[in-house]
Design an enzyme around this catalytic site. Structure first.
Site, short mmCIF file in Angstrom:
data_model
loop_
_atom_site.label_atom_id
_atom_site.label_comp_id
_atom_site.label_asym_id
_atom_site.label_seq_id
_atom_site.Cartn_x
_atom_site.Cartn_y
_atom_site.Cartn_z
N GLU A 151 0.82 -1.21 0.00
CA GLU A 151 0.00 0.00 0.00
C GLU A 151 0.85 1.26 0.00
O GLU A 151 0.52 2.25 -0.66
CB GLU A 151 -0.96 0.00 1.19
CG GLU A 151 -2.13 -0.94 1.04
CD GLU A 151 -2.98 -0.63 -0.18
OE1 GLU A 151 -3.15 0.56 -0.51
OE2 GLU A 151 -3.45 -1.57 -0.84
N CYS B 28 -13.85 4.40 -13.76
CA CYS B 28 -14.27 5.77 -13.43
C CYS B 28 -13.05 6.68 -13.48
O CYS B 28 -12.63 7.26 -12.47
CB CYS B 28 -14.94 5.79 -12.05
SG CYS B 28 -15.84 7.31 -11.68
N CYS C 178 -25.59 5.88 -9.78
CA CYS C 178 -24.62 6.99 -9.80
C CYS C 178 -25.37 8.27 -10.13
O CYS C 178 -25.97 8.40 -11.21
CB CYS C 178 -23.53 6.72 -10.83
SG CYS C 178 -22.39 8.10 -11.06
#
Length: 461
Positions: A69, A226, A242
């Site tokens: 991460e 997206c 959405c």
């Protein structure tokens, strides 16, 4: 100012919509998730009074996710795959990372990936975690962000949800983009009330059964579907709920968007409402609002790649020095450099080169620089700086003596010392190495210098 033509209720889902959001996103992830070396099954930690051996796998899983991460922040996935694999081969456990010497064992594994403070933060976090009994490792995002050095709310949420299956939300650039569009939040969602709302939504939406998969799906959706400029709404799993997509359809049908104001009016969205023509072509991508970019400052420097060759072994050595402990690329190795900052280029770079030698080479050794040549100017872009280096390449006698704080390093060791990418880029330019066509820095033919003294390239950048 805020756009008060709607209420705050616009930026929320009903419980039925929440469940639909979760289900659609998990299904999307199961079908499209990429196979990556750090993606493994979560490992739920045992009870606090469990023996240490029961904690081995949960701690290992936590370490793997923590490494991945932090690496993934501001670095492409394909790049991280290489670095992550090498890191885990060299420092396979939390303990091995915590005990490793930072400058010689940790930093070299990060060299070339940029944003080097991430490496320092990762090492600090591992050192702190290694001192704790596993049962003392925090299990909430707030406790992690407050108690683990080098770890912020995003990293805490990602590690806990992915490694330990804790229902904790995450917020990064991809998540901001997805949620601001899904719930029509027309604001700069990186700060203030809008950011607080995004965090609230992320924690409310996270799937309690598969929180890690949900969070990875949310990031994946932002990364591949997206996207910032050309969202692929036709294949988006949440397009039906959405609100930005719903707005787009209303506008394209020739209608006007109207919301009933109930309860508390929205004090988050700004009044920057595009024209009807803009909405028709760009309604989804108008979310979120992006703050004005700060112009990158221009900086200039003179860089010299000094080379000498061992007469008996023919091994090549290069002169390096460690950068200051604070500032740009703090503590990394680099080649001798004269910083001009934001000043204009000196008129005579050859004279500047010869003047700079006094800072690096002892008086008695300056005549031992056999050849040098200007290699031109090369641009390296940081997030806030456009750094242009005027690079010289110099061949020195084996007997040359340098001033303090400079070291000769073999060509093969350049790959492992923790050299900054700026330095490696200038090195490749000086020696005419094409980065994509070599597997090692030592895989090159030495270029010929055409003169023993004054060769100046009048290149302008």
């Amino acid at each position: 100012m805020s756009d008060s033509n709607h209420s705050l209720d616009l930026h929320s889902y009903t419980q039925l919509e929440v469940e639909r959001f979760r289900e659609s996103l998990i299904q999307f992830y199961d079908k499209t998730k990429r196979i990556l070396p750090w993606r493994k099954k979560e490992c739920i930690p045992p009870s606090e009074d469990s023996p240490l051996e029961d904690w081995e796998q949960p701690v290992q899983r936590l370490y793997e996710v923590l490494v991945s991460e932090i690496m993934l922040q501001q670095t492409r996935v394909e790049t991280v795959k290489r670095y992550y694999t090498k890191w885990m081969e060299t420092l396979p456990t939390l303990k091995s990372c915590a005990e490793a010497e930072y400058n010689t064992q940790v930093m070299p594994l990060w060299s070339g990936m940029g944003f080097y403070t991430r490496c320092k933060r990762l090492h600090q976090a591992c050192q702190h975690l290694a001192k704790l009994h596993p049962s003392e490792i925090p299990r909430t995002g707030d406790e992690w962000a407050k108690g683990i050095p080098g770890v912020g709310p995003y990293t805490a949420g990602a590690v806990l949800s992915i490694a330990w299956k804790q229902p904790t939300g995450i917020v990064d650039g991809n998540v901001i983009r997805v949620l601001s569009r899904a719930l029509a939040i027309h604001s700069d969602c990186s700060k203030g009330k809008a950011n607080a709302l995004i965090w609230k939504l992320a924690n409310e939406l996270v799937d309690p059964v598969r929180p890690g998969d949900f969070n990875q799906a949310l990031m994946e959706l932002g990364a591949i579907t997206c996207t910032p400029q050309s969202p692929r709404c036709s294949v988006c799993p949440i397009s039906e709920i959405c609100k930005a997509y719903q707005e787009q359809n209303v506008i394209r049908d020739g209608n006007t968007i109207k919301y009933d104001i109930e309860d508390v009016p929205c004090n988050i969205c700004i009044t920057d409402i595009p024209s009807k023509e803009d909405l028709q072509n760009w309604v989804v991508a108008r979310y979120p609002v992006h703050p004005a970019k700060t112009k990158q400052r221009e900086e200039r420097a003179l860089v010299v790649i000094f080379q000498k060759t061992d007469p008996s072994t023919k091994e090549k050595f290069f002169l390096i020095r460690k950068r200051p402990s604070a500032g740009l690329l703090a503590g990394l190795w680099d080649f001798p450099t004269i910083e001009f900052g934001q000043e204009s280029w000196p008129k005579d770079m050859d004279a500047e080169f010869q003047k700079s030698i006094a800072q690096w080479i002892s008086n008695d050794s300056r005549s031992l620089i056999k050849k040098y040549q200007s290699r031109g100017r090369y641009l390296h872009i940081f997030s806030h700086i456009r750094k242009t280096s005027h690079v010289f390449y110099a061949i020195a006698s084996p007997d040359i003596v340098t001033n303090e704080d400079f070291f000769w390093i073999s060509q093969s060791d350049l790959e492992h010392v923790g050299m900054c990418e700026l330095g490696l880029k200038n090195y490749r330019a000086a020696l005419e190495i094409k980065k994509r066509k070599v597997t090692s820095l030592s895989n090159f033919k030495e270029p010929k210098l055409t003169s023993a003294r004054r060769i100046v390239t009048k290149a302008e950048c």
